[in-house]
Design an enzyme around this catalytic site. Structure first.
Site, mmCIF file in Angstrom:
data_model
loop_
_atom_site.group_PDB
_atom_site.id
_atom_site.type_symbol
_atom_site.label_atom_id
_atom_site.label_comp_id
_atom_site.label_asym_id
_atom_site.label_seq_id
_atom_site.Cartn_x
_atom_site.Cartn_y
_atom_site.Cartn_z
ATOM 1 N N CYS A 218 27.012 -46.629 -23.999
ATOM 2 C CA CYS A 218 27.145 -45.183 -23.811
ATOM 3 C C CYS A 218 27.169 -44.546 -25.188
ATOM 4 C CB CYS A 218 28.436 -44.883 -23.050
ATOM 5 S SG CYS A 218 28.862 -43.134 -22.933
ATOM 6 N N ASP B 72 30.015 -48.052 -19.340
ATOM 7 C CA ASP B 72 29.354 -46.757 -19.482
ATOM 8 C C ASP B 72 30.142 -45.723 -18.692
ATOM 9 O OD1 ASP B 72 27.449 -44.823 -20.242
ATOM 10 O OD2 ASP B 72 26.335 -45.102 -18.382
ATOM 11 N N SER B 73 30.008 -44.473 -19.098
ATOM 12 C CA SER B 73 30.681 -43.405 -18.369
ATOM 13 C C SER B 73 30.050 -43.189 -16.997
ATOM 14 C CB SER B 73 30.622 -42.104 -19.172
ATOM 15 O OG SER B 73 29.282 -41.760 -19.468
ATOM 16 N N CYS C 36 20.229 -41.272 -25.761
ATOM 17 C CA CYS C 36 21.003 -41.210 -24.523
ATOM 18 C C CYS C 36 20.415 -42.233 -23.570
ATOM 19 C CB CYS C 36 20.951 -39.815 -23.904
ATOM 20 S SG CYS C 36 21.754 -39.717 -22.279
ATOM 21 N N GLU D 17 20.137 -37.575 -13.085
ATOM 22 C CA GLU D 17 21.123 -37.975 -12.080
ATOM 23 C C GLU D 17 20.865 -37.321 -10.721
ATOM 24 O OE1 GLU D 17 25.151 -37.964 -13.400
ATOM 25 O OE2 GLU D 17 24.711 -39.745 -14.603
ATOM 26 N N HIS E 259 20.269 -42.324 -20.457
ATOM 27 C CA HIS E 259 19.563 -41.771 -19.291
ATOM 28 C C HIS E 259 18.086 -41.513 -19.578
ATOM 29 C CE1 HIS E 259 23.567 -41.017 -17.724
ATOM 30 N NE2 HIS E 259 23.081 -40.521 -16.611
#
Length: 272
Positions: free
Chosen positions: A71, A8-9, A190, A156, A192
């Site tokens: 990702c 993942d990034s 996504c 984040e 996240h």
């Protein structure tokens, strides 16, 4: 033989990896987060491909024969080129999978109205990967997309319960649903976004299903390994997990615990 690689990034892929490890605990895994170069979502196709290929090559060098791009941006902007151009150049069998197809190929099982919404980063929306893939499997499904540029920074920065998070989640859901009153299923495109699920469910009408990717990808990977014994036999089974980050391992460990659901130990890794 070697572990299964998870790339993942940054951190979001840990929500997918958490479900994979839960579903398939017998395998060995290596997780690589390219945290030093986030965000990927705002970068060009060429840059995302270059970064992703570099990380995939690193995982191959660590004996991974199967790599999962956990990702959406990498899956949208880099996966096809890696599969079609790069993998045939390797002398031995290697596979790279993404997170978009496992989600899109089963969406028809969930929607009754055949109107589906996508909540994603601007990069994923711009790529049109979800509409393209969904229409391959289900030509009769209409897809509506809404970019959510502030959701990843909110997650984040651990602002899940902030007034700002509530404002942007409510506003973006409203914009999506204004596109069609017939939407009955929404994909969180996504990795996240599962951390925002309590807020999302608060502002999403109760009759609309919300699908997070983790469990769908884990189920798809289990099915893939079952259908491809030639790949499955190359994956070692010791139940071990290693975490690597291209940034500070201290920072990674602190944030990763939120996404993975428990504390981890990570090691720094320099690419190139």
């Amino acid at each position: 033989m070697g572990p299964i690689g998870i790339f993942d990034s940054g951190y979001g892929g840990l929500t997918v990896f958490r479900e994979i490890a839960k579903k398939l605990p017998q395998y060995d895994y290596v997780y690589l987060g390219d945290n030093a170069r986030i965000p990927y979502g705002t970068r060009s196709f060429e840059t995302v491909y270059a970064f992703t290929k570099e990380c995939v090559d690193q995982l191959f060098a660590m004996d991974c024969r199967l790599v999962v791009l956990a990702c959406n941006t990498a899956s949208a902007k880099a996966l096809r080129t890696i599969q079609q151009v790069d993998l045939p150049l390797y002398p031995d069998l290697r596979k790279v999978l993404g997170v978009i197809r496992p989600t899109t190929e089963i969406i028809g099982d969930y929607t009754k109205t055949r109107h589906v919404g996508i909540l994603a980063t601007p990069g994923t929306v711009k790529s049109t990967s979800y509409p393209i893939e969904i229409h391959k499997f289900f030509p009769n499904i209409t897809v509506y997309q809404q970019a959510c540029p502030f959701w990843v920074p909110l997650v984040e920065n651990n602002e899940l319960d902030s007034p700002g998070a509530a404002y942007f989640v409510q506003a973006d859901i409203k914009r999506l649903l204004q596109q069609s009153p017939q939407i009955d299923t929404v994909i969180l495109a996504c990795t996240h976004y599962p951390l925002l699920l309590p807020l999302i469910k608060q502002y999403m009408p109760p009759h609309i299903q919300v699908l997070a990717q983790g469990q769908l990808v884990a189920n798809s990977l289990a099915d893939y390994l079952h259908r491809h014994p030639e790949i499955e036999q190359l994956c070692t089974k010791g139940g071990t997990t290693q975490f690597f980050t291209t940034d500070s391992e201290v920072d990674f460990e602190k944030k990763a615990a939120v996404f993975y659901g428990k504390k981890i130990k990570a090691a720094p890794l320099t690419l190139g």
